[in-house]
Every structure is written in structure tokens, then in C-alpha cells.
Design an enzyme around this catalytic site. Structure first.
Site, PDB file in Angstrom:
ATOM      1  N   TYR A   1      62.302  77.633  53.177  1.00 13.94           N
ATOM      2  CA  TYR A   1      62.381  78.909  52.458  1.00 13.94           C
ATOM      3  C   TYR A   1      63.477  79.789  53.088  1.00 13.94           C
ATOM      4  O   TYR A   1      64.404  80.205  52.433  1.00 13.94           O
ATOM      5  CB  TYR A   1      61.057  79.671  52.565  1.00 13.94           C
ATOM      6  CG  TYR A   1      59.992  79.280  51.570  1.00 13.94           C
ATOM      7  CD1 TYR A   1      60.034  78.073  50.902  1.00 13.94           C
ATOM      8  CD2 TYR A   1      58.922  80.144  51.299  1.00 13.94           C
ATOM      9  CE1 TYR A   1      59.047  77.727  50.003  1.00 13.94           C
ATOM     10  CE2 TYR A   1      57.934  79.807  50.391  1.00 13.94           C
ATOM     11  CZ  TYR A   1      57.985  78.597  49.749  1.00 13.94           C
ATOM     12  OH  TYR A   1      57.005  78.264  48.858  1.00 13.94           O
TER      13      TYR A   1
ATOM     14  N   GLU B   1      48.548  79.146  51.698  1.00 12.41           N
ATOM     15  CA  GLU B   1      48.629  79.224  53.149  1.00 12.41           C
ATOM     16  C   GLU B   1      47.356  79.850  53.723  1.00 12.41           C
ATOM     17  O   GLU B   1      46.943  79.560  54.826  1.00 12.41           O
ATOM     18  CB  GLU B   1      49.856  80.055  53.516  1.00 12.41           C
ATOM     19  CG  GLU B   1      50.374  79.817  54.901  1.00 12.41           C
ATOM     20  CD  GLU B   1      51.766  80.414  55.121  1.00 12.41           C
ATOM     21  OE1 GLU B   1      52.319  81.004  54.187  1.00 12.41           O
ATOM     22  OE2 GLU B   1      52.265  80.280  56.239  1.00 12.41           O
TER      23      GLU B   1
HETATM   24  C1  LIG Z   1      58.029  80.516  64.869  1.00  9.82           C
HETATM   25  C2  LIG Z   1      58.589  80.644  63.479  1.00  9.82           C
HETATM   26  C3  LIG Z   1      58.383  79.634  62.558  1.00  9.82           C
HETATM   27  C4  LIG Z   1      58.932  79.740  61.272  1.00  9.82           C
HETATM   28  N1  LIG Z   1      58.770  78.676  60.398  1.00  9.82           N
HETATM   29  C5  LIG Z   1      59.392  78.706  59.203  1.00  9.82           C
HETATM   30  C6  LIG Z   1      59.360  77.560  58.324  1.00  9.82           C
HETATM   31  O1  LIG Z   1      58.771  76.528  58.617  1.00  9.82           O
HETATM   32  N2  LIG Z   1      60.036  77.633  57.165  1.00  9.82           N
HETATM   33  C7  LIG Z   1      60.721  78.728  56.773  1.00  9.82           C
HETATM   34  O2  LIG Z   1      61.292  78.720  55.682  1.00  9.82           O
HETATM   35  N3  LIG Z   1      60.784  79.847  57.575  1.00  9.82           N
HETATM   36  C8  LIG Z   1      60.144  79.840  58.777  1.00  9.82           C
HETATM   37  N4  LIG Z   1      60.224  80.942  59.626  1.00  9.82           N
HETATM   38  C9  LIG Z   1      61.020  82.103  59.220  1.00  9.82           C
HETATM   39  C10 LIG Z   1      60.191  83.347  58.943  1.00  9.82           C
HETATM   40  O3  LIG Z   1      59.472  83.201  57.751  1.00  9.82           O
HETATM   41  C11 LIG Z   1      61.177  84.523  58.913  1.00  9.82           C
HETATM   42  O4  LIG Z   1      61.656  84.698  60.235  1.00  9.82           O
HETATM   43  C12 LIG Z   1      60.512  85.800  58.448  1.00  9.82           C
HETATM   44  O5  LIG Z   1      60.238  85.688  57.077  1.00  9.82           O
HETATM   45  C13 LIG Z   1      61.383  87.059  58.719  1.00  9.82           C
HETATM   46  O6  LIG Z   1      62.652  86.892  58.187  1.00  9.82           O
HETATM   47  P1  LIG Z   1      63.993  87.095  59.040  1.00  9.82           P
HETATM   48  O7  LIG Z   1      63.822  86.350  60.336  1.00  9.82           O
HETATM   49  O8  LIG Z   1      65.156  86.720  58.151  1.00  9.82           O
HETATM   50  O9  LIG Z   1      64.052  88.643  59.361  1.00  9.82           O
HETATM   51  P2  LIG Z   1      64.521  89.812  58.386  1.00  9.82           P
HETATM   52  O10 LIG Z   1      63.949  89.598  57.039  1.00  9.82           O
HETATM   53  O11 LIG Z   1      66.017  89.946  58.492  1.00  9.82           O
HETATM   54  O12 LIG Z   1      63.828  91.048  59.049  1.00  9.82           O
HETATM   55  C14 LIG Z   1      64.326  91.694  60.220  1.00  9.82           C
HETATM   56  C15 LIG Z   1      63.434  92.910  60.482  1.00  9.82           C
HETATM   57  O13 LIG Z   1      63.520  93.823  59.387  1.00  9.82           O
HETATM   58  C16 LIG Z   1      62.233  94.078  58.863  1.00  9.82           C
HETATM   59  N5  LIG Z   1      62.282  94.227  57.399  1.00  9.82           N
HETATM   60  C17 LIG Z   1      62.929  93.431  56.518  1.00  9.82           C
HETATM   61  N6  LIG Z   1      62.727  93.867  55.256  1.00  9.82           N
HETATM   62  C18 LIG Z   1      61.925  94.968  55.358  1.00  9.82           C
HETATM   63  C19 LIG Z   1      61.350  95.862  54.410  1.00  9.82           C
HETATM   64  N7  LIG Z   1      61.555  95.724  53.099  1.00  9.82           N
HETATM   65  N8  LIG Z   1      60.583  96.868  54.874  1.00  9.82           N
HETATM   66  C20 LIG Z   1      60.365  97.043  56.214  1.00  9.82           C
HETATM   67  N9  LIG Z   1      60.888  96.226  57.149  1.00  9.82           N
HETATM   68  C21 LIG Z   1      61.648  95.205  56.735  1.00  9.82           C
HETATM   69  C22 LIG Z   1      61.413  92.856  59.220  1.00  9.82           C
HETATM   70  O14 LIG Z   1      60.039  93.145  59.243  1.00  9.82           O
HETATM   71  C23 LIG Z   1      61.951  92.536  60.614  1.00  9.82           C
HETATM   72  O15 LIG Z   1      61.367  93.347  61.583  1.00  9.82           O
HETATM   73  C24 LIG Z   1      59.675  80.871  60.905  1.00  9.82           C
HETATM   74  C25 LIG Z   1      59.874  81.907  61.839  1.00  9.82           C
HETATM   75  C26 LIG Z   1      59.367  81.788  63.114  1.00  9.82           C
HETATM   76  C27 LIG Z   1      59.620  82.898  64.079  1.00  9.82           C
END
Ligand SMILES: Cc1cc2nc3c(=O)[nH]c(=O)nc-3n(C[C@H](O)[C@H](O)[C@H](O)COP(=O)(O)OP(=O)(O)OC[C@H]3O[C@@H](n4cnc5c(N)ncnc54)[C@H](O)[C@@H]3O)c2cc1C
Length: 422
Positions: free
Chosen positions: A132, A248
Site C-alpha cells: 500500500y 485487519e
Molecule cells: C513497522 C511498520 C510496518 C509497516 N508495514 C507496512 C506494510 O506491510 N505495508 C504497507 O503498505 N505499509 C506498511 N507500513 C507503512 C505505514 O502504513 C505508514 O508508515 C503509515 O501509513 C504512515 O505513513 P507515512 O510513513 O507515509 O507518514 P506520513 O503519512 O507522511 O505522515 C507523517 C506524519 O504526518 C501525520 N499526518 C499525515 N496526514 C495527516 C493528517 N491528515 N492529519 C494529521 N496528521 C497527519 C502523520 O500522522 C505522521 O505523524 C509500515 C510502517 C511501519 C512503521
């Protein structure tokens, strides 16, 4: 809401408990008590045993090789597994297959997709990663940029996915891709299944701060997915992707609460061993953790009760996600405070379960394990929907507060005549 188990359910619990005791044998002290060498063998043997007894995917219908159990029975099985200290998902990719993709295919997949993928997922021949997230699309899932272009009866895919849990051991990816760039946001996305073992796919491990490569990034360069492997139809990817996220939140809430309770027992043992049990402040924090575990159990019972009544998973599940992720950070930080300076010298066996409490049997005084736990608890407030996103969901969809402005107004410099007017 009736929170009591019926006599038949209580009997079923006893049957499961006895079955697990028989399968695990009299010398069983929990997965955490196994040596590193013993663990890999146990995992594969235990996977086969769970499969044989319909417990690997207890909620899947029997026609697909599952246990065909009701929601309550599933919940009992997972809770008893946690109590016994035996893994529910023996290999790193099992949760992706059993909890995420399997139910999604059962709901949205074609007959051919179900017939091909479900038995192979159960047998372990196909191992899944979830594709994703992208560098620009984590929280904002519908900002996915990976493109898929039709060519004959296939799709040619270019782009990058990131943070794939167990990505290095997966041989298939389920991915959200953009099939129509002219359509904005969630429209124009499709949900596809593609083999990882092909020339257009490169998987690179990412080391987390605990020093493990539990997740990976996936580069797609003219990778190919068959048209037959689009799930739910072209352009319906957003709906399928969100449906999957609903699956999930399954029947594992009570098991998670049981695992958390076992962790507090370990914490108390640690407090006794380090002398921290005599410190009033530390005792209060331990008591708070114990109370939090009770809250977790109540939340799990509530969502189980809603599930049994047929209510779909709602935004309330954000409460559990938030509470659990903050709790895991709190309890593991407390363990580090109990260890004091010993946390700096990594003694004892390491953690055996990533991203959650350790199963029974692991040495309560092991500094290495607690430090691993503390490091693994950090991303809990990021993955599966970050803390900020959960808070927004709660504020807007449960409390009915005004929506957060999604687009900040563009700051414009005042024109010369406006400045003059001031
Ligand atoms: C251990 C781990 C396992 C994972 N496994 C998978 C997996 O198997 N498959 C997969 O596809 N992904 C996976 N992920 C990814 C995970 O789903 C994303 O890291 C998560 O969705 C956050 O996205 P980002 O890292 O792009 O941060 P961003 O979306 O860039 O966010 C950065 C910060 O901004 C804040 N933010 C963003 N938008 C808003 C809003 N509208 N309002 C308020 N705050 C906001 C967020 O809360 C965060 O604090 C994994 C992540 C981790 C850490």
C-alpha cells in the site's frame, strides 16, 4: 451487550485448551523458552499442526481449508494460543495472508482467484506482502502514484512501494496501483496481485532501529500483473483496499489483551528481580499498566460483542489502535526504567516476537528482550494508521467535531495597492 460466554462456549474453550496442551506436550513452557536453534523447526512444525487442526485460519470457511469457526470460537482459539504461549501466526507472512488478503479475496475475489490463491496461501506456497504505502503515500493512501498500464491481457507496473512488512520473505505482493491517472484521489486506483519473483521486481530490505530487516521497499520496473489478478474490478481499488483494512481488525482483540497481561506478569517479575518493586512511583506505574490491560480487555469484549451482533467494524476501532500503541510504549519504557543502567548492557536472550508482547517462557530479566520490545513499540503509533490519523478519525467520525481543514490556504503576498491601503 452480553459479555458472558455461554456454557457451550465455555466447553469449547476447555476443548481448545486441552487440545493445545496435548499438541504442545508436557515439556512445553512457551515459545519464549525455546532456544534460537529450536525456534525455526518449531515454527514450521507448528504451522503444519495448526493447519491440520483447522486453526491456522480459524475463521475461514472449511471449503477453503479454514476452521469454519464462529467469531466467538475464533476469539477463544486465538486467546488460548496466547495463553499457551504458542504462536498464532508461525511465519512472518502468515498475518498478511490469513488476516488481510484471505478475507479480502473471499469478499471481493473472483471464483478463479479464490480457487487459486486461498489454498496456496494456507499451504504456505504463496507468501504475501502488503504493497500500500509509497514514499509520498502512507497516511494519504489515495495519493498512490505507482502506475499500471494495460498491455494485452496484462498490466505493466512502474513505481515504488515502501515499508513492506516481511517483504523479503514474500513471493507475492498485493498492491494498490493507479490505473487511470486522469481520475483524482481514490478514483482510478486498482487492487492487483503480482508475483515478486519476476525480473521487474526488486526488493530491498530496510533495517529498523532494533537492527532487524523486518520490512522492505519494493521497486517495480515494468513489472507484470495478469489482468486475471485484478481484485474487485478495475477502478475499484480504493473500496477493496479499505475493505481489507476493515478485516485487519479481526477476532484477535482478546488475544492481544491476554498477551499484554502476560507481559505485565513478566514486568512484575522484573520489578521483583531488580528491586524496583520497592519503589512507590514504579509500583504505581505497574498498577497503571495492569489497569490498562483491563481496559484493553473491555475494549476487545466490546468490539467482539459488536461483531457478533453483525455490526461492521466502525471508527471506534481507532480507540483500540490508539490505546494499544500508546500502552505498548508506556509499558516498555517502564521496563527500561526498572532495568536502569542494566538496559545499557544487553544481557539475556532477545525478543522472539516482533511488534508485540513476548510469548510465555522468555526470561523476565532479559535486558536484551526488553530493549528490543521498547524499540519495536515505537512504530506502533505509525503503522496501521498513525496516532494523528486515529485522533482525526475519532474527532470527526465518532465525536462529530468539524472536519480538519485538509488544504491549508495558500499564502499570498499582498499586492502593492493592498499594502498601500493599509
Ligand atoms: C513497522 C511498520 C510496518 C509497516 N508495514 C507496512 C506494510 O506491510 N505495508 C504497507 O503498505 N505499509 C506498511 N507500513 C507503512 C505505514 O502504513 C505508514 O508508515 C503509515 O501509513 C504512515 O505513513 P507515512 O510513513 O507515509 O507518514 P506520513 O503519512 O507522511 O505522515 C507523517 C506524519 O504526518 C501525520 N499526518 C499525515 N496526514 C495527516 C493528517 N491528515 N492529519 C494529521 N496528521 C497527519 C502523520 O500522522 C505522521 O505523524 C509500515 C510502517 C511501519 C512503521
Amino acid at each position: 451487550m452480553d459479555l458472558h460466554y455461554s456454557d457451550a462456549e465455555q466447553r469449547y474453550r476447555m476443548e481448545v485448551r486441552e487440545l493445545l496442551a496435548r499438541l504442545l506436550g508436557p515439556d512445553w513452557h512457551g515459545f519464549g523458552a525455546l532456544s534460537e536453534g529450536e525456534r525455526a523447526t518449531f515454527r514450521s512444525e507448528w504451522r503444519a499442526t495448526l493447519l491440520e487442526h483447522g486453526l491456522l485460519a480459524p475463521g475461514w470457511p472449511a471449503e477453503y481449508g479454514g476452521g469454519g469457526l464462529t467469531l466467538i470460537e475464533q476469539s477463544i482459539v486465538t486467546e488460548e494460543l496466547a495463553e499457551a504461549g504458542a504462536p498464532q501466526f508461525p511465519t512472518a507472512n502468515d498475518a498478511n495472508g490469513m488476516v488481510l488478503l484471505g478475507p479480502t479475496l473471499m469478499h471481493y475475489g473472483s471464483a478463479a482467484q479464490k480457487a487459486f490463491f486461498l489454498p496456496r496461501t494456507l499451504s504456505g506456497e504463496i507468501t504475501w506482502a502488503q504493497g500500500y504505502s509509497e514514499p509520498e503515500a502512507g497516511s494519504d493512501l489515495f495519493n498512490v502514484r505507482t502506475r499500471a498500464v494495460r498491455q494485452g491481457d496484462s498490466w505493466i507496473i512502474n513505481g515504488q512501494k515502501i515499508w513492506q512488512t516481511a517483504g523479503l520473505s514474500a513471493n507475492w505482493l498485493f498492491a494498490l496501483v493507479r490505473t487511470d491517472p486522469a481520475l483524482p484521489g481514490g478514483k482510478g486506483l486498482s487492487f492487483m496481485l503480482l508475483p515478486i519473483d519476476q525480473p521487474g521486481v526488486t526488493v530491498r530490505g530496510i533495517k529498523n532501529m532494533a537492527g532487524e530487516t523486518e520490512f522492505a521497499e519494493v521497486f517495480l520496473t515494468d513489472a507484470v500483473a495478469s489482468d486475471e489478478h485484478v481484485v474487485g474490478g478495475i477502478g475499484n481499488g480504493a473500496q477493496v483496499a479499505l475493505g481489507l483494512l476493515g478485516f485487519e481488525r479481526g477476532a484477535g482483540g482478546l488475544a492481544a489483551a491476554a498477551a499484554a497481561r502476560i507481559e505485565v506478569e513478566r514486568l512484575i517479575e522484573l520489578a521483583r528481580a531488580t528491586g524496583g518493586a520497592r519503589d512507590r512511583g514504579l509500583r504505581r506505574r505497574i498498577a497503571r499498566c495492569r489497569a490498562d490491560v483491563h481496559v484493553l480487555r473491555c475494549l476487545a469484549l466490546r468490539s467482539l460483542s459488536a461483531g457478533v451482533s453483525g455490526d461492521p467494524p466502525g471508527p471506534e476501532s481507532s480507540v483500540t489502535k490508539m490505546f494499544m500503541s500508546l500502552y505498548r510504549q508506556r509499558v516498555t519504557e517502564l521496563a527500561l526504567d526498572l532495568l536502569g543502567r542494566s538496559a545499557l548492557s544487553l544481557d539475556g536472550p532477545g525478543a522472539v516476537a516482533a511488534l508485540g508482547p513476548q510469548p510465555r517462557g522468555l526470561d523476565a530479566a532479559s535486558a536484551t528482550a526488553w530493549v528490543d520490545d521498547a524499540l519495536h513499540a515505537r512504530p506502533g503509533t505509525v503503522y496501521g494508521g498513525s496516532l494523528q490519523i486515529q485522533r482525526n478519525t475519532l474527532a470527526e467520525r465518532v465525536l462529530g467535531l468539524p472536519r480538519e481543514p485538509r488544504q491549508l490556504p495558500v499564502h499570498k503576498e499582498p499586492r502593492q495597492e493592498e499594502r498601500n491601503a493599509v
